[in-house]
Design a protein around this motif. Structure first.
Motif, short mmCIF file in Angstrom:
data_model
loop_
_atom_site.label_atom_id
_atom_site.label_comp_id
_atom_site.label_asym_id
_atom_site.label_seq_id
_atom_site.Cartn_x
_atom_site.Cartn_y
_atom_site.Cartn_z
N ASN A 195 27.70 38.05 41.22
CA ASN A 195 28.33 37.40 40.24
C ASN A 195 29.24 36.25 40.80
OD1 ASN A 195 30.03 36.32 37.93
ND2 ASN A 195 29.79 38.18 36.99
N VAL A 196 28.75 34.87 41.09
CA VAL A 196 29.65 33.87 41.54
C VAL A 196 30.74 33.61 40.83
CG1 VAL A 196 29.37 31.45 42.21
CG2 VAL A 196 27.33 32.79 42.36
N ALA A 197 30.98 33.52 39.64
CA ALA A 197 32.16 33.23 38.94
C ALA A 197 33.27 34.48 39.30
CB ALA A 197 32.07 33.24 37.56
N GLU A 198 32.87 35.68 39.66
CA GLU A 198 34.02 36.60 40.06
C GLU A 198 34.25 36.64 41.57
OE1 GLU A 198 32.78 40.31 38.70
OE2 GLU A 198 32.92 39.96 36.67
N GLU A 199 33.28 35.93 42.33
CA GLU A 199 33.45 36.26 43.71
C GLU A 199 33.81 34.83 44.41
OE1 GLU A 199 33.36 38.97 44.63
OE2 GLU A 199 32.16 39.94 43.33
N ASP A 200 33.55 33.65 44.06
CA ASP A 200 34.00 32.70 44.68
C ASP A 200 35.08 31.68 43.83
OD1 ASP A 200 33.90 30.40 46.31
OD2 ASP A 200 31.94 29.60 45.75
N THR A 201 36.34 32.27 44.09
CA THR A 201 37.50 31.90 43.18
C THR A 201 38.38 31.21 43.98
OG1 THR A 201 38.37 34.24 43.45
CG2 THR A 201 36.87 33.98 41.69
N LYS A 202 38.52 30.58 44.88
CA LYS A 202 39.41 29.81 45.61
C LYS A 202 39.99 28.72 44.35
CE LYS A 202 40.08 26.24 48.97
NZ LYS A 202 39.54 25.46 50.21
N VAL A 203 41.38 28.81 44.45
CA VAL A 203 42.11 28.24 43.58
C VAL A 203 42.97 27.33 44.14
CG1 VAL A 203 41.89 29.58 41.63
CG2 VAL A 203 43.74 29.79 43.35
N GLN A 204 43.44 25.96 43.99
CA GLN A 204 44.34 25.07 44.65
C GLN A 204 45.73 25.49 44.09
OE1 GLN A 204 43.48 20.96 43.49
NE2 GLN A 204 42.35 20.61 45.32
N ASP A 205 46.63 25.80 45.26
CA ASP A 205 47.85 26.12 44.88
C ASP A 205 48.81 25.06 44.72
OD1 ASP A 205 49.76 28.29 44.90
OD2 ASP A 205 49.54 28.97 46.94
N ALA A 206 49.99 25.21 44.03
CA ALA A 206 50.73 24.06 43.59
C ALA A 206 50.92 23.24 44.59
CB ALA A 206 52.02 24.70 42.66
#
Length: 486
Positions: A195-206
C-alpha cells in the motif's frame, strides 16, 4: 397284415426323422444358453475383480477404461486430483540477536506465500513453535539469545498441495554484529505488492522548507514568519526546548541579516531579497554557498526524465533513489523508476550516486537496507556516494531515540563502506542538529537540506547542499531538487 406292418415302419421312420433333428436342435439351444450364462457370469466376476483391483490401486484406471472402450468423462470442477508434493527448503539468517526463517520452494528457490506454516525452533534449553501468521514465507524472531538453534518444519496441506521439508536446518545466533551484506534479494518488493500511501510517506520538515528568498513583501520575509508557525504546529511537542532554541536563533539570524546586506548605493536592505536580485546574488557569502558542481536528486516522483536534455542543461551529477523501507510495514521496496533513471543518467554521461530512505528501527534492519542497496547496485559503477536518507516520515523510524538512530546510521554506512563504496548521510538542519549525532559521522559525506539563500547550519561541516525543492531543469517536468557540491 403286411400292409399294416409297412405303415407302422414308415410312421416310426418318419417320427425318427422328425424327432431326432428337433432333439439335436433343442440340445444345441440348451448348450448355447448355458454358454451364454457362463460367459455373462464370467464377465461379471471379471468386472468385480477389476473394480476391486482398481480400488486397491493394483491396476491403472486409464488402462482399464481403454481395454473396455470406455471414454473418460470430465467432471469439471469436481474432478479430484492427487495433492501435489512441494519440497520446502528452510533458509536461516541471523544478523545479531535475531533469527529470520525463510521458507522457500526447493525447486524455484522462491519464497512460498499464502501458507500458514508452523516451525519448531529448538535450542539447548527450550523448544518453541512459531507460525507464519502473515503468510509471506518469512518468520522473523527478534531478541534471540546467543546460541545454536535447529529449525524443523511441520508438514502441512494447503490448496491441494503437500508441503514438507526433507531436513531441518541449524544456525548459530551471535550477540555481536558483522557489517556485511546478507541475502536480501527475495525480500525486495515492488510497489504493486504494498500500500504505497501507507509506506512511502517521507514528509518535509518545517526547518527544511524554510526559504528566506521568498518574500510576500519587502519587510516580512518567510524566514521571519514561516518557521515559528510551522514548528509550533508540527514539531514543538517532540522536543520543545531544542526547537524553541532553534526558532530564537534563526529569528536572530534573520534580524541580523537586515543590516548585513548593502544596496548598490550603500542603503540597508531591510530583508534578504530573492536570489535573483543583484544585491544578494553578489554577496560573497551567497557566492561561496552556491559555488560548486550543479546536481539534482530524483525518484519516481519526477516521472520520466529526458536525461540527455538534463545533461545539456548543465547538470553534472544525479543522486537517484534506489528504494525505501515502508513507514508502516517495514517492507523493503524498490523505486519503480530506479533502473530506468540509472540507465538514462549513466548513458547521458552524468555522474551518479544513489540514496535510500531508511525506516530501520535497529541495526539488523539497517544491515538489511544496506544489503538491498548493494543488491541493486550490482552491475553499476558509481561516481558519487551512496547516501542514507534520514528524515521525518510520520512512520516507524520517527519514534526511535537519537542513540538508536545513530546505531541505525552507523550499521547502514559501515555495511556499504565495507563493500567498497563511498558513503554519505542526508538530512535537514533540524535533524542534523537535534535527531542525529552528526559529529560522529564526519567520516562520511554530509548532505544538508536547507531551503534558504545562505545555509545557517553550523553544527558540523557539510559537503553538499540541497538548496531548493522547486528547481527547474530541462528534461524534467515540474519541480526538482537542486544541489550544489562543494
Amino acid at each position: 397284415m403286411y400292409k399294416k406292418t409297412q405303415i407302422v415302419l414308415i410312421t416310426v421312420i418318419f417320427a425318427l426323422l422328425v424327432i431326432i433333428p428337433v432333439g439335436f436342435l433343442i440340445m444345441s439351444f440348451n448348450n448355447d444358453t448355458e454358454d451364454i450364462a457362463d460367459t455373462d457370469n464370467s464377465s461379471i466376476f471379471q468386472s468385480v475383480s477389476n473394480l476391486e483391483a482398481l480400488d486397491l490401486g493394483l491396476i491403472d484406471g486409464d488402462e482399464l477404461r481403454q481395454e473396455n472402450g470406455i471414454e473418460e468423462k470430465s467432471t469439471g470442477e469436481n474432478t479430484i486430483s492427487e495433492p501435489e508434493d512441494i519440497a520446502v527448503y528452510i533458509s536461516l539468517r541471523s544478523i545479531r540477536d535475531d533469527l529470520k526463517i525463510k521458507l522457500l520452494n526447493a525447486s524455484s528457490d522462491k519464497l512460498i506465500p499464502d501458507v500458514n506454516f508452523t516451525v519448531t525452533v529448538k535450542s539447548s534449553n527450550k523448544t518453541m513453535d512459531y507460525t507464519d501468521s502473515d503468510k509471506d514465507g518469512i518468520i522473523y524472531i527478534p531478541y534471540v539469545e546467543a546460541g545454536d538453534y535447529t529449525v524443523f518444519l511441520s508438514d502441512i496441506t494447503s490448496d491441494n498441495k503437500n508441503y514438507h521439508a526433507d531436513k531441518s536446518q541449524t544456525i548459530t545466533v551471535s550477540d555481536s554484529i558483522e557489517y556485511a551484506k546478507v541475502d536480501i534479494k527475495d525480500e525486495i518488493k515492488d510497489e504493486s505488492q504494498i500500500n504505497v500511501a501507507e509506506e512511502d510517506t517521507k514528509v518535509q520538515d518545517a526547518d527544511q522548507t524554510t526559504d528566506i528568498s521568498v518574500s510576500t513583501d519587502k519587510g516580512n520575509s518567510q524566514a521571519e514568519t514561516a518557521p515559528a508557525t510551522e514548528l509550533q504546529e508540527d514539531d514543538l511537542s517532540e522536543d520543545a526546548e531544542d526547537l524553541l532554541a532553534q526558532i530564537e536563533a534563526e529569528t536572530a539570524a534573520a534580524e541580523n541579516s537586515k543590516s548585513d546586506y548593502k544596496g548598490a548605493e550603500g542603503g540597508t536592505i531591510t530583508a534578504p531579497a530573492p536570489a535573483t536580485a543583484p544585491a544578494i546574488a553578489s554577496d560573497p557569502q551567497y557566492i561561496a554557498a552556491h559555488s560548486g558542481s550543479k546536481g539534482i536528486d530524483v525518484s519516481k516522483h519526477n516521472g520520466t526524465i529526458d536525461w540527455n536534455a538534463v545533461k545539456n542543461d548543465g547538470v553534472d551529477f544525479a543522486i537517484i533513489r534506489c528504494g525505501y523501507r515502508g513507514s508502516s510495514s517495514g517492507a523493503l521496496v524498490i523505486d519503480p523508476l530506479y533502473y530506468t533513471n540509472m540507465a538514462g543518467a549513466q548513458s547521458a554521461g552524468i555522474s551518479t550516486g544513489v540514496y535510500f530512505f531508511t525506516q530501520a528501527v535497529n541495526e539488523a534492519e539497517a544491515v538489511e537496507e544496506a544489503s538491498m542497496v548493494l543488491e541493486l547496485l550490482s552491475g553499476y559503477s558509481l561516481q558519487m556516494p551512496v547516501y542514507l536518507d534520514v528524515e521525518k516520515s510520520n512512520g516507524r523510524g520517527d519514534a526511535i531515540s537519537v542513540e538508536e538512530r545513530n546505531a541505525v546510521c552507523r550499521a547502514f554506512l559501515s555495511t556499504i563502506k565495507n563493500a567498497g563504496y563511498t558513503t554519505g548521510i542526508y538530512s535537514n538542519k533540524l535533524w542534523f542538529e537535534n535527531r542525529i549525532s552528526t559529529a560522529s559521522f564526519l567520516d562520511n559525506q554530509i548532505w544538508l537540506a536547507q531551503y534558504v539563500d545562505i545555509p545557517t547550519y553550523g553544527a558540523t561541516r557539510y559537503d553538499m547542499w540541497q538548496y531548493t525543492s522547486k528547481g527547474h531543469v530541462a528534461g524534467i517536468s515540474g519541480n526538482v531538487d537542486m544541489n550544489v557540491l562543494k
